[in-house]
Design an enzyme around this catalytic site. Sequence first.
Site, PDB file in Angstrom:
ATOM      1  N   GLY A  13      20.617   9.984 126.597  1.00  0.00           N
ATOM      2  CA  GLY A  13      21.909   9.677 127.257  1.00  0.00           C
ATOM      3  C   GLY A  13      23.001  10.878 126.621  1.00  0.00           C
ATOM      4  O   GLY A  13      23.290  10.651 125.255  1.00  0.00           O
ATOM      5  N   THR A  14      22.585  11.422 127.436  1.00  0.00           N
ATOM      6  CA  THR A  14      23.448  12.473 126.235  1.00  0.00           C
ATOM      7  C   THR A  14      25.213  12.465 127.284  1.00  0.00           C
ATOM      8  O   THR A  14      26.437  13.496 128.092  1.00  0.00           O
ATOM      9  CB  THR A  14      23.606  14.436 126.482  1.00  0.00           C
ATOM     10  OG1 THR A  14      22.228  14.225 126.164  1.00  0.00           O
ATOM     11  CG2 THR A  14      23.884  14.824 125.503  1.00  0.00           C
ATOM     12  N   GLY A  15      25.866  11.171 126.654  1.00  0.00           N
ATOM     13  CA  GLY A  15      27.544  11.051 127.333  1.00  0.00           C
ATOM     14  C   GLY A  15      28.077  11.409 125.876  1.00  0.00           C
ATOM     15  O   GLY A  15      28.033  11.960 124.873  1.00  0.00           O
ATOM     16  N   ALA A  16      29.268  11.261 125.835  1.00  0.00           N
ATOM     17  CA  ALA A  16      30.394  11.095 124.951  1.00  0.00           C
ATOM     18  C   ALA A  16      29.266  10.641 124.125  1.00  0.00           C
ATOM     19  O   ALA A  16      29.690  11.815 122.646  1.00  0.00           O
ATOM     20  CB  ALA A  16      31.282  10.318 124.673  1.00  0.00           C
ATOM     21  N   ASN A 109      27.648  -0.467 121.351  1.00  0.00           N
ATOM     22  CA  ASN A 109      27.691  -1.452 120.604  1.00  0.00           C
ATOM     23  C   ASN A 109      27.483  -2.868 121.130  1.00  0.00           C
ATOM     24  O   ASN A 109      26.907  -3.303 121.302  1.00  0.00           O
ATOM     25  CB  ASN A 109      29.758  -1.177 120.564  1.00  0.00           C
ATOM     26  CG  ASN A 109      30.842   0.192 120.273  1.00  0.00           C
ATOM     27  OD1 ASN A 109      30.253   0.104 119.300  1.00  0.00           O
ATOM     28  ND2 ASN A 109      31.152   0.365 121.599  1.00  0.00           N
ATOM     29  N   LYS A 198      31.768  -4.695 112.301  1.00  0.00           N
ATOM     30  CA  LYS A 198      32.465  -3.641 114.358  1.00  0.00           C
ATOM     31  C   LYS A 198      32.637  -4.634 115.288  1.00  0.00           C
ATOM     32  O   LYS A 198      33.896  -4.218 115.678  1.00  0.00           O
ATOM     33  CB  LYS A 198      31.764  -2.471 114.276  1.00  0.00           C
ATOM     34  CG  LYS A 198      32.222  -1.145 115.238  1.00  0.00           C
ATOM     35  CD  LYS A 198      30.966  -0.325 115.530  1.00  0.00           C
ATOM     36  CE  LYS A 198      31.720   0.491 116.332  1.00  0.00           C
ATOM     37  NZ  LYS A 198      31.095   1.302 117.279  1.00  0.00           N
ATOM     38  N   ASN A 202      36.347  -3.913 118.147  1.00  0.00           N
ATOM     39  CA  ASN A 202      35.688  -3.311 118.653  1.00  0.00           C
ATOM     40  C   ASN A 202      36.573  -5.258 120.254  1.00  0.00           C
ATOM     41  O   ASN A 202      36.434  -4.835 121.365  1.00  0.00           O
ATOM     42  CB  ASN A 202      34.027  -3.054 119.325  1.00  0.00           C
ATOM     43  CG  ASN A 202      33.609  -2.154 119.451  1.00  0.00           C
ATOM     44  OD1 ASN A 202      34.617  -0.992 119.337  1.00  0.00           O
ATOM     45  ND2 ASN A 202      32.938  -2.061 118.317  1.00  0.00           N
ATOM     46  N   ASN A 206      38.775  -3.853 122.947  1.00  0.00           N
ATOM     47  CA  ASN A 206      37.983  -2.377 124.008  1.00  0.00           C
ATOM     48  C   ASN A 206      38.662  -3.994 125.116  1.00  0.00           C
ATOM     49  O   ASN A 206      39.102  -3.311 126.300  1.00  0.00           O
ATOM     50  CB  ASN A 206      36.638  -2.931 123.681  1.00  0.00           C
ATOM     51  CG  ASN A 206      35.900  -2.253 123.148  1.00  0.00           C
ATOM     52  OD1 ASN A 206      35.871  -0.559 124.506  1.00  0.00           O
ATOM     53  ND2 ASN A 206      35.773  -1.804 122.337  1.00  0.00           N
TER      54      ASN A 206
END
Length: 318
Positions: A13-16, A109, A198, A202, A206
């Site tokens: 998963g090469t996202g952000a 998350n 966290k 979040n 969010n």
Amino acid sequence: MSQSPTPRIGIIGTGAIGGFYGTMLARAGHDVHFLLRSEYGAVVERGLQLNSTVHGALNLAPVQAYQHVDEMPPCDWLLVGTKTTANAELAPLIAKAAAPGAKVVLLQNGLAVEDELRPLLPDDLHLLGGLCYICVHRSAPGVIEHQALGAINLAYHSGPLADDEARLALAEEGASLLRSTGLDSAAMRDLAQTRWQKLVWNIPYNGLSVLLDADTQRLMGNPDSRALIAGMMQEVVQAAQALGYSMPDSYADKLLAATQRMPDYLPSMYHDFAQGRVAELHAIYEAPLSAADAVGFDMPKVRALYQALRFIQARQEA
């Protein structure tokens, strides 16, 4: 427990998130391999571009990129940067990309995401949670915008290791790899507590960014939205305490102050809704609400936000 001198690291998963940490690891000299889908062509052609207010403009090219998991070499560490909504379909990919006894780190998350993935993975794999404290988003295929922060904490979830100290030592191996990039990283003993900490940030930011169509600066600048954030944060802190986790009552105030110092930011769920993607409502809202319900603690403000987000999600899908 000794760290292999040349561990092979895979990014699923090469996202952000995956793109940021993968690029930082590769630029620090590590052997990093990236699994991509729709952005494969762009990344092969132009590499990964990281525009960071902290580290400057960084380009990783060429990239060890793969469109199919069968083409990847077996990896000793796998960092999973996809959304939790894709975990069930990703389990076979993780199993194929993993070397025997590999360490799989979920950079995701929400709550209990490891619990749901664990039964789908081979027993010999170590499963860890990675908690990312970062302001980052993807602006174009292969292009990542990094606004602030970058710390990442690791904690062991499950796998062949039963001894607490051995589990902590393995998490420290991963943290050491990440610290070699210049980022802050620490091994944590209690994954569930770390995830609840966290969630205090979040859950309000969010959802409210979506519901009120506002970034963190606007949310913090209005007394009504700020009071709503503080109220939700306190509900999450009290739910964690009801579940037996150690969290000071002042924790919400600490996060409010930290957000006030942050650069303006639109959380990941805002981008999910804006781009019509399925949002992580189960991991970030439903799972914590269910856990709190199980010990008789109600979070009415959080529940109302969750219900509003479900309405918006259903309307988008109609």
